[in-house]
Design an enzyme around this catalytic site. Structure first.
Site, PDB file in Angstrom:
ATOM      1  N   HIS A 569       0.836  -1.207   0.000  1.00 45.92           N
ATOM      2  CA  HIS A 569       0.000   0.000   0.000  1.00 45.92           C
ATOM      3  C   HIS A 569       0.870   1.255   0.000  1.00 45.92           C
ATOM      4  O   HIS A 569       0.712   2.140  -0.846  1.00 45.92           O
ATOM      5  CB  HIS A 569      -0.914  -0.009   1.220  1.00 45.92           C
ATOM      6  CG  HIS A 569      -1.746   1.222   1.361  1.00 45.92           C
ATOM      7  ND1 HIS A 569      -3.066   1.284   1.003  1.00 45.92           N
ATOM      8  CD2 HIS A 569      -1.442   2.469   1.806  1.00 45.92           C
ATOM      9  CE1 HIS A 569      -3.545   2.501   1.221  1.00 45.92           C
ATOM     10  NE2 HIS A 569      -2.570   3.237   1.710  1.00 45.92           N
ATOM     11  N   GLU A 570       1.751   1.354   0.970  1.00 47.34           N
ATOM     12  CA  GLU A 570       2.585   2.552   1.067  1.00 47.34           C
ATOM     13  C   GLU A 570       3.497   2.682  -0.155  1.00 47.34           C
ATOM     14  O   GLU A 570       3.753   3.785  -0.633  1.00 47.34           O
ATOM     15  CB  GLU A 570       3.405   2.533   2.355  1.00 47.34           C
ATOM     16  CG  GLU A 570       2.576   2.511   3.628  1.00 47.34           C
ATOM     17  CD  GLU A 570       1.540   3.614   3.696  1.00 47.34           C
ATOM     18  OE1 GLU A 570       1.729   4.677   3.061  1.00 47.34           O
ATOM     19  OE2 GLU A 570       0.520   3.417   4.387  1.00 47.34           O
TER      20      GLU A 570
END
Length: 776
Positions: A569-570
């Site tokens: 995600h990041e």
């Protein structure tokens, strides 16, 4: 998720700093369009002279906090009087020249790759002078633009503003990273002292006599119609930004607005410091029996945490990464309750770190601010430049998903209650039981042992998987250069990002992986520098920040499947920044409810078979993840989606309701109780974030009134993933190129809803999300 853009002039109101970058929020959730605001914490991109972003991230899959969340830049906080005094009589420029030679924070970044942050020379005591000098430098530049005797043009006004504040941008980005990643009492004191002063300076810059009039004149000029598309977009967004932040108010209302912004900036810093203090606590386990059910990795990490603090036993830190693991596996119910209550009561203990009075005042001031600006509520103001556009649109989406999520959660509770009753007939599932019994049901129904599954997810290999996945889709390569450029902590690793096949440098990627004292909790993406082409341009410097737990010395770091998703995600936020290709720094920032799309969709590649076969290998035997186990995990994908969706959507509903109220009257405890009863919150589930520690809402303006953005972006991510599947699979190069062109590369150069249509050929459909989560 938040640095969202480059810190040039844009005055911002949320009191955050640049450096929040593409991505998230704070606890691992999502990101957005930054109305340039000096050091924002909302989205992410170079904050001209005043702004930053998301973030979240990134909460968690967090933070700020995003290639760019577009924020109302409230320039960069610093006392207006100080700035003006420094500039008067020519002293400003002389002082700037002197300071740039002696203070490393003010110098242009040197070294390879277009210059790199001088982390090895950052000292907290250098920041006050650096703030003062850099603000004076920007103030002088803005006054030259505003007082230019030549008729206003795009070049002498808008482009000139884009160039202003580069020194301040560098200083704020450095400070923001140190405040989040290496916090000490000195940094927290500096944050509290300077946030109001920076807010005052931001307003002074925004309200510089003649400045808005020049921007407005360019906007109204017939020549504006013939500008190139990016230039015309810059004019439109900049003018909107200034109006939305009070540039067209009369003198009296400007003065009051500035006073409100200054007080809010101080309250945000105070809130962050109080919550961080509560997160820097722990629950100490002192007996072997207290470890019943805990995986070896958590036991080892807890022992290391206790030793680091000079304690005997095992310390369960008061952060989500530690707490959620404990609640999932601990067989000691009283300890689960104790750990859960400590975590959920952050900021709400009636002590020196209690935040209730702080957030009550924040809500009241926000209501007063939007009355001055002419908006019905804080939520209306926040959504003025969002994809949703209006609270009603956000509310409609939330309420479309909410009933299905609650129904699914009740089914899950029924399964867990039956399991609990077979062990203890009178036990009733409480919030601190949910994760534990969900895991018991998962093991029984799907024959999945999460601890055994984690043996296939070694952190180093999962990082390699994330990089490899991006290389396959986007024609880039990552070459590790750790040790060749300065870092702020020995944990930090660095990669050179290269275009293939040209071999040209595209950017740098920094990674700060592990939890430690003084580092904020959650996961987030940051931007040390954002890409733009103007004046020879600059390349991206992106950063991901996580809080994974260390293993025992010599042991591999094993993570959960959810941790792998957080990692991807990041990294999706950082890809958004690394693949960006815009002319003007301001256009790097995107709306909050768009910024999480790149991060959310990047999670989908975690469970692709090609990636798992290559990287998901047993940490001891090197055997690949068995096909049978993969199928079991896929079959269990929708399990607990009721819990996860209720937990997050309930927080978004409360945020929207709170910030849609025009009067600003707010009692945190009563509001929570009233709203949870009104929406029919299942008693077995707690809010993901309670009001007293809801950093997305009260650590800045970032996600306040905008927490729905995670779900909004989730809809686009689920629908966008279908585009890959419809074209034959996740590695389809034609779809990947289209996604890069219309979603990742073009910043905010066009309306984001139209950009999504160019990628997908139509608007996103909610059904894809509901199907993905098993809520239909």
């Amino acid at each position: 998720m938040a640095a969202r853009r480059d810190c040039r002039l844009w005055p911002r109101a949320d009191g955050r700093w640049p450096g929040y970058g593409w991505g998230t929020d704070g606890d691992g959730v999502l990101g957005t369009r930054v109305r340039q605001t000096v050091a924002s914490g909302r989205g992410s991109r170079p904050s001209r002279a005043s702004e930053v972003t998301a973030k979240r991230g990134c909460g968690g899959h967090v933070g700020a906090d995003c290639t760019g969340v577009r924020h109302r830049e409230f320039v960069c906080n610093a006392a207006a009087e100080t700035v003006q005094a420094s500039v008067m009589g020519g002293r400003g420029s002389a002082r700037v020249g002197h300071m740039s030679l002696t203070n490393p924070l003010l110098q242009e970044w040197s070294g390879p790759y277009g210059g790199v942050p001088p982390w090895d020379r950052v000292v907290v005591s250098d920041f006050p002078e650096a703030f003062e000098t850099a603000l004076a430098d920007q103030r002088a530049a803005v006054e030259r633009i505003a007082s230019n005797p030549e008729p206003p043009t795009f070049e002498n006004t808008l482009e000139a503003l884009e160039r202003s504040g580069q020194m301040l941008d560098r200083v704020l980005r450095l400070f923001n990273v140190m405040r989040l990643n290496m916090s000490t009492p000195d940094y927290r004191a500096l944050d509290r002292e300077w946030q109001p002063r920076l807010a005052a300076a931001a307003d002074a810059l925004r309200f510089t006599p003649g400045l808005f009039e020049r921007i407005d004149a360019v906007y109204a000029s017939p020549l504006a119609q013939s500008l190139p598309l990016e230039a015309a977009r810059l004019v439109e967004l900049t003018r909107d930004e200034y109006i939305q932040t009070g540039a067209s108010l009369d003198a009296a209302n400007r003065a009051r607005l500035s006073a409100v912004n200054q007080e809010l900036a101080g309250l945000y810093a105070d809130f962050r410091a109080r919550v961080l203090a509560d997160e820097n606590t722990w629950t100490l386990l002192t007996a072997e029996d207290d470890l019943a059910g805990l995986p070896a990795g958590l036991v080892s990490a807890a022992a290391a945490a206790a030793a680091e603090r000079g304690l005997t036993g095992w310390a369960i830190l008061n952060t989500r990464s530690s707490v959620d693991l404990f609640l999932t596996f601990s067989a000691r119910r009283p300890l689960r309750e104790a750990v859960w209550r400590r975590f959920k009561s952050r900021g709400d203990n009636g002590d020196v770190n209690d935040t209730n009075a702080t957030i009550t005042r924040i809500v009241a001031l926000r209501a007063e601010r939007v009355r001055l600006l002419g908006y019905p509520s804080h939520a209306h103001w926040q959504m003025a430049d969002s994809m949703a556009g209006h609270p009603d649109a956000a509310r409609a989406l939330l309420m479309q998903v909410w009933p299905a999520a609650v129904a699914r959660a009740r089914e899950e509770v029924g399964q867990m209650q039956a399991r609990a009753a077979s062990e203890e007939s009178l036990l009733r599932i409480e919030p601190w039981d949910y994760l534990y019994y969900a895991e018991r049901v998962r093991q029984a129904e799907f024959d999945i042992d999460v601890e055994q599954l984690s043996l296939y997810f070694e952190l180093g290999r999962m990082l390699d998987a994330a990089l490899w996945s991006a290389e396959q889709r986007y024609g880039i390569a990552f070459k590790e250069i750790t040790g060749t450029v300065p870092v702020f902590h020995p944990d930090v690793r660095v990669w050179d990002v290269i275009d293939v096949p040209s071999g040209a440098h595209r950017g740098l990627f920094y990674l700060d992986t592990f939890a430690r004292t003084g580092k904020r909790s959650g996961a987030w993406a940051s931007s040390y520098r954002t890409q733009y082409r103007m004046d020879g341009g600059a390349t991206t410097i992106a950063s991901n920040n996580n809080n994974f737990l260390r293993s025992a010395p010599g042991e591999p770091v094993l993570v959960s499947l959810d941790d792998v998703r957080t990692l991807f995600h990041e990294f999706g936020h950082s890809l958004h920044g690394l693949l960006q290709d815009v002319t003007y720094p301001t256009l790097a920032g995107t709306p909050r409810d768009f910024v999480e799309l790149p991060s959310q969709i990047n999670e989908q590649w975690v469970f692709t078979r090609q990636l798992l076969d290559r990287f998901a290998r047993h940490s001891r035997t090197n055997e690949p993840l068995p096909s049978a186990l993969i199928e079991k995990v896929k079959a269990a994908e929708t399990f607990s989606q009721g819990y996860k969706t209720v937990e997050a959507v309930s927080a978004a509903i409360l945020d929207l309701e709170l910030h849609s109220r025009p009067d600003g009257v707010f009692d945190p405890t009563a509001f929570e109780q009233e709203m949870l009863e009104r929406i029919g919150m299942p008693a077995e589930i707690a809010l993901r974030h309670r009001m007293p520690h809801f950093d997305h809402l009260f650590g800045s303006d970032a996600y306040s009134g905008l927490y729905y953005s995670y779900l909004w972006a989730d809809v686009m991510a689920a629908d966008g993933w279908q585009a890959f599947l419809e074209a034959g699979g996740p590695w389809n190069t034609e779809v990947a190129n289209r996604f890069r062109t219309h979603i990742l590369s073009d910043g905010n150069t066009s309306d984001r809803a139209e950009a999504y249509r160019r990628f997908r050929g139509r608007d996103p459909e909610v059904r894809a999300l509901l199907t993905e989560r098993g809520l239909l």
